[in-house]
Design an enzyme around this catalytic site. Sequence first.
Site, short mmCIF file in Angstrom:
data_model
loop_
_atom_site.label_atom_id
_atom_site.label_comp_id
_atom_site.label_asym_id
_atom_site.label_seq_id
_atom_site.Cartn_x
_atom_site.Cartn_y
_atom_site.Cartn_z
CB THR A 32 -0.99 0.02 1.19
OG1 THR A 32 -1.99 1.02 0.95
CG2 THR A 32 -0.31 0.29 2.52
CB CYS A 38 -3.40 6.59 6.25
SG CYS A 38 -4.61 7.59 5.39
CG HIS A 55 -4.20 2.62 3.40
ND1 HIS A 55 -3.26 2.85 2.44
CD2 HIS A 55 -4.45 3.82 3.97
CE1 HIS A 55 -2.97 4.15 2.42
NE2 HIS A 55 -3.69 4.75 3.35
#
Length: 167
Positions: A32, A38, A55
């Site tokens: 990712t 995040c 994620h």
Amino acid sequence: MKRLETEDTTVTRRKIGIAEYAVVTDETALVTSGLGSCLGIVLFDSRNTVSGLIHVMLPSVDQARDSNPAKFVDTGLPLLIDEMEAAGADVDRLQAWIVGGSEMLNFESSTESIGSRNIAMAEQLLDDHGIPLVDADIGGGHGRSIRFDPAAEAVTIRTADDSSRTI
């Protein structure tokens, strides 16, 4: 899924987007990118070869208008655990890595940043579920991309300044 040709082997790679997750039962690499505030949370059961990556963007679904559970740490992490158990993982054998939670923007505020709240929520939920944290690359002020390689049981982190390290 993408197949990457290397000298001796073919490695399968699965890309996970923002507010998405994946669970695999083979040696597929999970990747990712765009981890600022995040978090990328990796879970792995090495005995049963079950890997998961989510994620997440925000610490809690409270007062959110969005109902996607993968967007929030407090709903996404339990979802990932459940999906991994359904795929054959033993929750008592899960290990975790967390990456991200940066402070990407400087605001004068009396509240904690989203990144630090994401980290605190993830650490609390891992503790609540009895899942040990193998390692983390969290905080700071830079974005990250990650790749989890189940065969090596390692997370490789590439930062926005093109540096790289493995945890």
